[in-house]
Design an enzyme around this catalytic site. Structure first.
Site, PDB file in Angstrom:
ATOM      1  N   PHE A 135     -45.446  25.768 -21.650  1.00 37.46           N
ATOM      2  CA  PHE A 135     -44.267  26.799 -21.973  1.00 37.46           C
ATOM      3  C   PHE A 135     -44.087  26.706 -24.077  1.00 37.46           C
ATOM      4  O   PHE A 135     -44.530  25.500 -24.606  1.00 37.46           O
ATOM      5  CB  PHE A 135     -43.186  26.411 -21.867  1.00 37.46           C
ATOM      6  CG  PHE A 135     -43.094  25.870 -20.408  1.00 37.46           C
ATOM      7  CD1 PHE A 135     -42.575  26.847 -19.390  1.00 37.46           C
ATOM      8  CD2 PHE A 135     -44.103  25.347 -19.626  1.00 37.46           C
ATOM      9  CE1 PHE A 135     -42.726  27.202 -18.220  1.00 37.46           C
ATOM     10  CE2 PHE A 135     -44.220  24.851 -17.988  1.00 37.46           C
ATOM     11  CZ  PHE A 135     -43.547  26.087 -17.538  1.00 37.46           C
ATOM     12  N   CYS A 136     -43.654  27.946 -24.139  1.00 39.31           N
ATOM     13  CA  CYS A 136     -43.315  28.089 -25.943  1.00 39.31           C
ATOM     14  C   CYS A 136     -41.832  28.522 -25.963  1.00 39.31           C
ATOM     15  O   CYS A 136     -41.626  29.613 -24.936  1.00 39.31           O
ATOM     16  CB  CYS A 136     -43.988  28.435 -26.260  1.00 39.31           C
ATOM     17  SG  CYS A 136     -44.649  29.975 -25.853  1.00 39.31           S
ATOM     18  N   SER A 137     -41.289  28.948 -27.343  1.00 41.08           N
ATOM     19  CA  SER A 137     -40.215  29.401 -27.514  1.00 41.08           C
ATOM     20  C   SER A 137     -40.339  30.987 -26.774  1.00 41.08           C
ATOM     21  O   SER A 137     -38.673  31.319 -25.861  1.00 41.08           O
ATOM     22  CB  SER A 137     -39.454  29.456 -28.792  1.00 41.08           C
ATOM     23  OG  SER A 137     -40.531  29.768 -29.539  1.00 41.08           O
ATOM     24  N   GLU A 155     -40.173  28.909 -22.265  1.00 45.03           N
ATOM     25  CA  GLU A 155     -39.623  28.341 -22.000  1.00 45.03           C
ATOM     26  C   GLU A 155     -38.311  28.191 -21.342  1.00 45.03           C
ATOM     27  O   GLU A 155     -38.083  27.300 -20.707  1.00 45.03           O
ATOM     28  CB  GLU A 155     -39.109  27.125 -23.337  1.00 45.03           C
ATOM     29  CG  GLU A 155     -38.336  27.492 -24.956  1.00 45.03           C
ATOM     30  CD  GLU A 155     -36.372  27.730 -23.856  1.00 45.03           C
ATOM     31  OE1 GLU A 155     -36.017  27.528 -23.423  1.00 45.03           O
ATOM     32  OE2 GLU A 155     -36.097  28.567 -24.926  1.00 45.03           O
TER      33      GLU A 155
END
Length: 106
Positions: free
Chosen positions: A9-11, A41
């Protein structure tokens, strides 16, 4: 062996896409039975339920406590920023597999 799910997960879900590609290539090369996916995210609580390990991009490391609270029975870790910066698919894959094994031992 049943395939394990590694979710990153990332921004925005985009910055991890290259890393996911490299991880998949290494998993195939070394015949590691995993399914690797990337998501923004905002989907961590929903998608993380199906993961064997949840990895967070370094840019959202501040969200670790919140995501651990959302997924209390899942290993949740922040990707090492050096591995992330180098887009080290093998290094991140090894860390993910280690986290899965550690969780299974507990």
């Amino acid at each position: 062996m049943e395939k394990k799910h590694i979710y990153l997960f990332c921004s925005a879900g985009m910055s991890t896409s290259l890393l996911v590609s490299k991880m998949r290539a290494q998993a195939e090369k070394y015949e590691v039975p995993v399914i690797i996916e990337a998501f923004p995210e905002t989907l961590a609580g929903e998608k993380g339920q199906n993961a064997d390990v949840v990895l967070l991009g370094p840019q959202i490391a501040y969200m670790l406590p919140e995501i651990q609270r959302l997924l209390p029975n899942k290993p949740v870790e922040v990707i090492d920023s050096l591995l992330y910066g180098k887009v080290d698919g093998l290094g991140v894959l090894k860390a993910a597999v280690a986290a899965i094994k550690k969780a299974a031992a507990n």
